[in-house]
Each structure stands twice: as C-alpha cells, then as structure tokens.
Motif scaffolding. Structure first.
Motif, PDB file in Angstrom:
ATOM      1  N   THR A  25      20.873  67.586  51.270  1.00 43.01           N
ATOM      2  CA  THR A  25      21.596  66.932  50.182  1.00 43.01           C
ATOM      3  C   THR A  25      21.247  67.585  48.846  1.00 43.01           C
ATOM      4  O   THR A  25      22.140  67.852  48.024  1.00 43.01           O
ATOM      5  N   MET A  26      19.979  67.864  48.611  1.00 51.42           N
ATOM      6  CA  MET A  26      19.558  68.457  47.348  1.00 51.42           C
ATOM      7  C   MET A  26      20.157  69.853  47.159  1.00 51.42           C
ATOM      8  O   MET A  26      20.642  70.186  46.072  1.00 51.42           O
ATOM      9  N   ASN A  27      20.142  70.669  48.186  1.00 51.44           N
ATOM     10  CA  ASN A  27      20.701  72.016  48.075  1.00 51.44           C
ATOM     11  C   ASN A  27      22.203  71.987  47.825  1.00 51.44           C
ATOM     12  O   ASN A  27      22.727  72.774  47.030  1.00 51.44           O
ATOM     13  N   VAL A  28      22.904  71.085  48.493  1.00 51.76           N
ATOM     14  CA  VAL A  28      24.342  70.953  48.277  1.00 51.76           C
ATOM     15  C   VAL A  28      24.600  70.454  46.853  1.00 51.76           C
ATOM     16  O   VAL A  28      25.480  70.958  46.162  1.00 51.76           O
ATOM     17  N   ALA A  29      23.812  69.475  46.404  1.00 51.65           N
ATOM     18  CA  ALA A  29      23.953  68.954  45.038  1.00 51.65           C
ATOM     19  C   ALA A  29      23.797  70.068  44.014  1.00 51.65           C
ATOM     20  O   ALA A  29      24.593  70.179  43.073  1.00 51.65           O
ATOM     21  N   ARG A  37      22.132  61.805  43.636  1.00 51.72           N
ATOM     22  CA  ARG A  37      22.800  60.543  44.019  1.00 51.72           C
ATOM     23  C   ARG A  37      24.304  60.723  44.166  1.00 51.72           C
ATOM     24  O   ARG A  37      24.927  60.181  45.086  1.00 51.72           O
ATOM     25  N   SER A  38      24.903  61.466  43.249  1.00 55.63           N
ATOM     26  CA  SER A  38      26.338  61.713  43.301  1.00 55.63           C
ATOM     27  C   SER A  38      26.700  62.518  44.549  1.00 55.63           C
ATOM     28  O   SER A  38      27.661  62.197  45.255  1.00 55.63           O
ATOM     29  N   ALA A  39      25.931  63.553  44.818  1.00 53.66           N
ATOM     30  CA  ALA A  39      26.183  64.376  46.003  1.00 53.66           C
ATOM     31  C   ALA A  39      26.022  63.551  47.272  1.00 53.66           C
ATOM     32  O   ALA A  39      26.855  63.635  48.184  1.00 53.66           O
ATOM     33  N   TYR A  40      24.982  62.748  47.333  1.00 56.20           N
ATOM     34  CA  TYR A  40      24.736  61.905  48.507  1.00 56.20           C
ATOM     35  C   TYR A  40      25.920  60.958  48.730  1.00 56.20           C
ATOM     36  O   TYR A  40      26.400  60.806  49.852  1.00 56.20           O
ATOM     37  N   TYR A  41      26.399  60.352  47.653  1.00 52.42           N
ATOM     38  CA  TYR A  41      27.548  59.448  47.744  1.00 52.42           C
ATOM     39  C   TYR A  41      28.762  60.184  48.313  1.00 52.42           C
ATOM     40  O   TYR A  41      29.411  59.719  49.250  1.00 52.42           O
ATOM     41  N   HIS A  42      29.096  61.329  47.730  1.00 50.00           N
ATOM     42  CA  HIS A  42      30.276  62.080  48.164  1.00 50.00           C
ATOM     43  C   HIS A  42      30.129  62.592  49.598  1.00 50.00           C
ATOM     44  O   HIS A  42      31.090  62.544  50.369  1.00 50.00           O
ATOM     45  N   LEU A  43      28.952  63.067  49.941  1.00 46.95           N
ATOM     46  CA  LEU A  43      28.734  63.546  51.301  1.00 46.95           C
ATOM     47  C   LEU A  43      28.883  62.417  52.317  1.00 46.95           C
ATOM     48  O   LEU A  43      29.468  62.611  53.390  1.00 46.95           O
ATOM     49  N   ASN A  44      28.395  61.243  51.986  1.00 42.22           N
ATOM     50  CA  ASN A  44      28.560  60.098  52.882  1.00 42.22           C
ATOM     51  C   ASN A  44      30.019  59.709  53.043  1.00 42.22           C
ATOM     52  O   ASN A  44      30.453  59.361  54.148  1.00 42.22           O
TER      53      ASN A  44
END
Length: 66
Positions: A25-29, A37-44
C-alpha cells in the motif's frame, strides 16, 4: 469525485501496482502521489470491484492485478 476522476484514479492505481517492484500500500501510495490512507481506501474499493486483489504477507498487504 466525478466518474472521469474515478476512472483516472483506477487506472493510475492499476498502473502503479504493475510498475512498482513490491506493490505494498505504501509503495503504491508513493507511486500515485497519495497519502497512505487515501491509497488504502482506493485500493480497497478497487478490490471490492474486482479490479485488483490483495494478499496479506506479514504486516503488509501486497496488491496485484488479476
């Protein structure tokens, strides 16, 4: 967020997952320029839509496309 923005976001996230060596998640963010948090939300949301999948490895989620 408009539908166009959602589509762009989805394609950016998918591209990031396919580009980074280890798609946590951090690398994608970092790749898409979002906060964790935004990346985690979108990935989910993408996972719920069947666009991407995740696998928990230790304390990390690794993301991949189907």
């Amino acid at each position: 967020m408009t539908t166009r923005q959602q589509e762009t976001s989805a394609s950016e996230f998918v591209s990031a997952i396919e580009t980074v060596d280890l798609a946590t998640t951090m690398n994608v963010a970092e790749e898409v320029g979002r906060e964790y948090r935004s990346a985690y939300y979108h990935l989910n949301r993408l996972e719920e839509d069947g666009v991407v999948e995740s696998k928990k490895i230790g304390a990390h989620l690794l993301w991949h496309t189907e």
